[in-house]
Enzyme design. Structure first.
Site, PDB file in Angstrom:
ATOM      1  N   LYS A   1      24.733  90.218  28.118  1.00 28.83           N
ATOM      2  CA  LYS A   1      23.824  89.631  27.121  1.00 28.83           C
ATOM      3  C   LYS A   1      22.446  90.271  27.260  1.00 28.83           C
ATOM      4  O   LYS A   1      21.811  90.632  26.274  1.00 28.83           O
ATOM      5  CB  LYS A   1      23.709  88.118  27.334  1.00 28.83           C
ATOM      6  CG  LYS A   1      24.905  87.350  26.813  1.00 28.83           C
ATOM      7  CD  LYS A   1      24.903  85.904  27.285  1.00 28.83           C
ATOM      8  CE  LYS A   1      26.193  85.228  26.835  1.00 28.83           C
ATOM      9  NZ  LYS A   1      26.424  83.930  27.474  1.00 28.83           N
TER      10      LYS A   1
ATOM     11  N   GLN B   1      23.904  79.016  30.474  1.00 25.32           N
ATOM     12  CA  GLN B   1      25.248  79.546  30.710  1.00 25.32           C
ATOM     13  C   GLN B   1      26.144  78.467  31.316  1.00 25.32           C
ATOM     14  O   GLN B   1      25.806  77.858  32.331  1.00 25.32           O
ATOM     15  CB  GLN B   1      25.154  80.771  31.651  1.00 25.32           C
ATOM     16  CG  GLN B   1      26.471  81.475  31.890  1.00 25.32           C
ATOM     17  CD  GLN B   1      27.043  82.137  30.640  1.00 25.32           C
ATOM     18  OE1 GLN B   1      26.318  82.773  29.880  1.00 25.32           O
ATOM     19  NE2 GLN B   1      28.331  81.965  30.417  1.00 25.32           N
TER      20      GLN B   1
ATOM     21  N   ASP C   1      23.237  78.867  21.072  1.00 28.17           N
ATOM     22  CA  ASP C   1      24.683  78.676  21.274  1.00 28.17           C
ATOM     23  C   ASP C   1      25.269  77.752  20.192  1.00 28.17           C
ATOM     24  O   ASP C   1      26.488  77.682  20.035  1.00 28.17           O
ATOM     25  CB  ASP C   1      24.925  78.018  22.645  1.00 28.17           C
ATOM     26  CG  ASP C   1      25.542  78.981  23.641  1.00 28.17           C
ATOM     27  OD1 ASP C   1      26.084  80.016  23.210  1.00 28.17           O
ATOM     28  OD2 ASP C   1      25.492  78.680  24.848  1.00 28.17           O
TER      29      ASP C   1
END
Ligand code: NAP
Length: 286
Positions: free
Chosen positions: A49, A93, A116
């Protein structure tokens, strides 16, 4: 047709890079990823990422914390990022250590910065058909589908798996496109029969080669979200939820694993970060 997710993700990243270069002044989208502990898969995802974010011109930062961080300490960190004008996207995460409540943490993120798309406000907006941050993997699947099927009106779609990160948002995206969607899960009976009527199958289960050739209608489109690590000839290999070699001949389009949905997930995260930047900074192109 093999749907080349690697190439399509690269095209999307080039577009994002070009859009970022057009932003006037010095202001740039900022993405902060919070990584807790030393989960090996998470470390790899976060590294990728960061690499791609930098490549497109996103200011990317990783905040690493020890497994012992308390829920309150983590919430304080997120609150600080919510207030930080240089941060437009916040990604925590997953998975989180057991002592931290995942739902409470996601709800602490400013919904505008929730790249997200897991915050209940974004989930609600997506299911109401409003503008929302859409979870990256289903959004990536949607873009891949649109490369093969420009008009989804009235198609029969089957989504295998009902997780909040994949199956459910995928279903919402397909409903918005006027598909007739059936969502199946571990308690569904005769999944093979249900799939055999589908024009479009999205498999997001986590069971290697579950979708067999006999489940797939001629000319169907098959999107494979699954990531399953298996041993082949004493070597570790990643394969999908679809029995790719036997299914591919029947399809109008199919994604491979690896090289299908996976690369799209990160590209869509970058796109969501740019979208958050436009929204928060008011710097959207006219
Ligand atoms: P998850 O939360 O474990 O959900 C799996 C879903 O599959 C559940 O809804 C479960 O049903 C259903 N299921 C399990 N066994 C089944 C069976 N035998 N028949 C029908 N349905 C069954 O998984 P997830 O997070 O959505 O991830 C799914 C897969 O996608 C995993 O392999 C994961 O590694 C992969 N993934 C890939 C990406 C990417 O970027 N490519 C991103 C995220 C995830 P119940 O609800 O009834 O338990």
């Amino acid at each position: 047709m093999i749907i080349d997710g690697k190439k399509i993700a690269e095209e999307l990243r080039i577009k994002i890079k070009n859009d970022i270069e057009k932003i006037p002044g010095n202001s740039r989208p900022g993405l902060t990823v919070i990584l807790i502990g030393d989960h090996p898969a998470s470390q790899i995802y976060v590294r990728n990422k960061e690499k791609f974010a930098k490549e497109v011109g996103i200011n990317s930062k990783v905040l690493k914390f020890d497994e012992s961080i308390t829920e309150q300490e983590l919430k304080n960190e997120i609150e600080n990022l919510n207030k930080d004008l240089n941060v437009h996207g916040i990604l925590v995460q997953l998975p989180l250590p057991d002592h931290i409540n995942q739902r409470d943490i996601i709800e602490t993120i400013d919904p505008r910065k929730d790249v997200d798309g897991f915050h209940p406000i974004n989930v609600g907006n997506l299911s109401s058909g409003n503008d929302a941050m859409v979870p990256c993997t289903p959004l990536g699947c949607y873009y891949l589908i649109k490369k093969v099927l420009s008009d989804l009106d009235g198609l029969n779609a089957v989504v295998i798996g009902r997780s909040n990160i994949n199956g459910k948002p995928m279903t919402q995206l397909l409903l918005k496109e006027n598909c007739t969607v059936t969502i199946v899960h571990s308690k569904t009976k005769k999944i093979d029969e249900i799939c055999s009527n589908a024009d479009l199958i999205i498999a997001a289960v986590g069971k290697a080669k579950m979708v067999k050739s006999s489940w797939v209608k001629q000319n169907a489109v098959v999107i494979d979200v699954g990531i399953n690590r298996v041993q082949v000839d004493s070597k570790s290999k990643i394969i999908g939820d679809v029995d790719f070699d036997n299914v591919k001949e029947k399809t109008k389009g199919i994604t491979p694993v690896p090289g299908g949905v996976g690369p799209m997930t990160i590209a869509c995260l970058l796109e969501n970060t740019l979208k958050a930047f436009y929204k928060i900074s008011g710097n959207a192109p006219r």
